[in-house]
Design a protein around this motif. Structure first.
Motif, PDB file in Angstrom:
ATOM      1  N   GLU A 156       2.776  -2.233  10.452  1.00 28.30           N
ATOM      2  CA  GLU A 156       4.166  -2.621  10.484  1.00 28.30           C
ATOM      3  C   GLU A 156       4.779  -2.520   9.146  1.00 28.30           C
ATOM      4  O   GLU A 156       5.713  -2.234   8.945  1.00 28.30           O
ATOM      5  CB  GLU A 156       4.356  -4.027  11.113  1.00 28.30           C
ATOM      6  CG  GLU A 156       5.655  -4.509  11.363  1.00 28.30           C
ATOM      7  CD  GLU A 156       5.715  -5.947  11.938  1.00 28.30           C
ATOM      8  OE1 GLU A 156       6.355  -6.768  11.711  1.00 28.30           O
ATOM      9  OE2 GLU A 156       4.878  -6.282  12.963  1.00 28.30           O
ATOM     10  N   GLY A 157       3.996  -3.267   8.487  1.00 28.47           N
ATOM     11  CA  GLY A 157       4.427  -3.190   6.869  1.00 28.47           C
ATOM     12  C   GLY A 157       4.365  -1.921   6.241  1.00 28.47           C
ATOM     13  O   GLY A 157       5.405  -1.529   5.289  1.00 28.47           O
ATOM     14  N   TYR A 158       3.386  -1.105   6.557  1.00 30.57           N
ATOM     15  CA  TYR A 158       3.384   0.232   5.858  1.00 30.57           C
ATOM     16  C   TYR A 158       4.587   1.115   6.432  1.00 30.57           C
ATOM     17  O   TYR A 158       5.135   1.779   5.926  1.00 30.57           O
ATOM     18  CB  TYR A 158       2.196   0.854   6.172  1.00 30.57           C
ATOM     19  CG  TYR A 158       1.885   2.204   5.387  1.00 30.57           C
ATOM     20  CD1 TYR A 158       0.996   2.168   4.404  1.00 30.57           C
ATOM     21  CD2 TYR A 158       2.112   3.248   6.016  1.00 30.57           C
ATOM     22  CE1 TYR A 158       0.906   3.412   3.621  1.00 30.57           C
ATOM     23  CE2 TYR A 158       2.016   4.469   5.493  1.00 30.57           C
ATOM     24  CZ  TYR A 158       1.485   4.530   4.235  1.00 30.57           C
ATOM     25  OH  TYR A 158       0.985   5.541   3.639  1.00 30.57           O
ATOM     26  N   ASP A 159       4.720   1.094   7.737  1.00 27.79           N
ATOM     27  CA  ASP A 159       5.842   1.919   8.322  1.00 27.79           C
ATOM     28  C   ASP A 159       7.246   1.472   8.060  1.00 27.79           C
ATOM     29  O   ASP A 159       8.352   2.016   8.333  1.00 27.79           O
ATOM     30  CB  ASP A 159       5.463   2.294   9.705  1.00 27.79           C
ATOM     31  CG  ASP A 159       4.250   2.903  10.034  1.00 27.79           C
ATOM     32  OD1 ASP A 159       3.805   3.739   8.909  1.00 27.79           O
ATOM     33  OD2 ASP A 159       3.733   2.965  11.143  1.00 27.79           O
TER      34      ASP A 159
ATOM     35  N   ALA B 282       0.875  -1.203  -0.004  1.00 25.40           N
ATOM     36  CA  ALA B 282       0.041  -0.040  -0.080  1.00 25.40           C
ATOM     37  C   ALA B 282       0.863   1.221   0.052  1.00 25.40           C
ATOM     38  O   ALA B 282       0.619   2.161  -0.743  1.00 25.40           O
ATOM     39  CB  ALA B 282      -0.784   0.209   1.075  1.00 25.40           C
ATOM     40  N   ARG B 283       1.851   1.220   0.736  1.00 28.56           N
ATOM     41  CA  ARG B 283       2.957   2.311   0.743  1.00 28.56           C
ATOM     42  C   ARG B 283       3.534   2.573  -0.564  1.00 28.56           C
ATOM     43  O   ARG B 283       3.659   3.628  -1.076  1.00 28.56           O
ATOM     44  CB  ARG B 283       3.903   2.253   2.094  1.00 28.56           C
ATOM     45  CG  ARG B 283       4.877   3.485   2.183  1.00 28.56           C
ATOM     46  CD  ARG B 283       5.747   3.336   3.231  1.00 28.56           C
ATOM     47  NE  ARG B 283       6.260   4.710   3.337  1.00 28.56           N
ATOM     48  CZ  ARG B 283       6.718   5.384   4.347  1.00 28.56           C
ATOM     49  NH1 ARG B 283       6.140   4.755   5.622  1.00 28.56           N
ATOM     50  NH2 ARG B 283       7.450   6.326   4.458  1.00 28.56           N
ATOM     51  N   SER B 284       4.184   1.570  -1.094  1.00 28.37           N
ATOM     52  CA  SER B 284       4.907   1.464  -2.131  1.00 28.37           C
ATOM     53  C   SER B 284       3.951   2.082  -3.213  1.00 28.37           C
ATOM     54  O   SER B 284       4.545   2.632  -4.443  1.00 28.37           O
ATOM     55  CB  SER B 284       5.342   0.178  -2.650  1.00 28.37           C
ATOM     56  OG  SER B 284       4.358  -0.749  -3.067  1.00 28.37           O
ATOM     57  N   VAL B 285       2.828   1.983  -3.535  1.00 26.95           N
ATOM     58  CA  VAL B 285       1.652   2.407  -4.677  1.00 26.95           C
ATOM     59  C   VAL B 285       0.904   3.637  -4.379  1.00 26.95           C
ATOM     60  O   VAL B 285       0.363   4.328  -5.108  1.00 26.95           O
ATOM     61  CB  VAL B 285       0.595   1.261  -4.854  1.00 26.95           C
ATOM     62  CG1 VAL B 285       1.351   0.234  -5.463  1.00 26.95           C
ATOM     63  CG2 VAL B 285      -0.392   1.279  -3.706  1.00 26.95           C
ATOM     64  N   GLY B 286       1.589   4.499  -3.039  1.00 29.11           N
ATOM     65  CA  GLY B 286       0.952   5.687  -2.822  1.00 29.11           C
ATOM     66  C   GLY B 286      -0.098   5.960  -1.938  1.00 29.11           C
ATOM     67  O   GLY B 286      -0.854   6.981  -1.943  1.00 29.11           O
ATOM     68  N   ARG B 287      -0.626   4.639  -1.373  1.00 26.50           N
ATOM     69  CA  ARG B 287      -1.842   4.789  -0.646  1.00 26.50           C
ATOM     70  C   ARG B 287      -1.600   5.721   0.826  1.00 26.50           C
ATOM     71  O   ARG B 287      -0.791   5.278   1.160  1.00 26.50           O
ATOM     72  CB  ARG B 287      -2.529   3.403  -0.364  1.00 26.50           C
ATOM     73  CG  ARG B 287      -3.081   2.642  -1.853  1.00 26.50           C
ATOM     74  CD  ARG B 287      -3.720   1.562  -1.406  1.00 26.50           C
ATOM     75  NE  ARG B 287      -4.857   1.747  -0.942  1.00 26.50           N
ATOM     76  CZ  ARG B 287      -5.727   0.714   0.067  1.00 26.50           C
ATOM     77  NH1 ARG B 287      -5.146  -0.534  -0.253  1.00 26.50           N
ATOM     78  NH2 ARG B 287      -6.921   0.955   0.466  1.00 26.50           N
ATOM     79  N   PRO B 288      -2.653   6.324   1.118  1.00 24.25           N
ATOM     80  CA  PRO B 288      -2.610   7.050   2.490  1.00 24.25           C
ATOM     81  C   PRO B 288      -2.372   5.846   3.589  1.00 24.25           C
ATOM     82  O   PRO B 288      -2.781   4.837   3.578  1.00 24.25           O
ATOM     83  CB  PRO B 288      -3.540   7.846   2.633  1.00 24.25           C
ATOM     84  CG  PRO B 288      -4.749   7.179   1.585  1.00 24.25           C
ATOM     85  CD  PRO B 288      -4.057   6.511   0.578  1.00 24.25           C
TER      86      PRO B 288
END
Length: 72
Positions: free
Chosen positions: A34-37, A10-16
């Motif tokens: 944990e994955g996002y951060d 989600a972070r890599s594709v730019g989701r908030p």
């Protein structure tokens, strides 16, 4: 797909960050963040904040504390 990987994706594709689909205070939500951060909730991998370290402890020595962290 692993929930931690979902958060990282989600972070890599730019989701908030607030796009987490899991309910608050759930284990799944913590894993997603944990994955996002890119952080870890595992107790053995965390270090206390420097302001919380006791004077004279081994972790107060800056040379030891920098060795305890994995290279970025």
């Amino acid at each position: 797909m692993d929930i931690v990987k979902q958060g990282a994706r989600a972070r890599s594709v730019g989701r908030p960050r607030d796009a987490c689909p899991y309910p608050g205070e759930s284990r799944e939500r913590r894993a997603w963040f944990e994955g996002y951060d890119g952080s870890s909730w595992a107790v053995a991998t965390r270090l206390p904040h420097p302001a919380r370290m006791l004077p004279g402890s081994a972790l107060c020595d800056t040379s030891l504390a920098s060795d305890a962290l994995p290279p970025a």
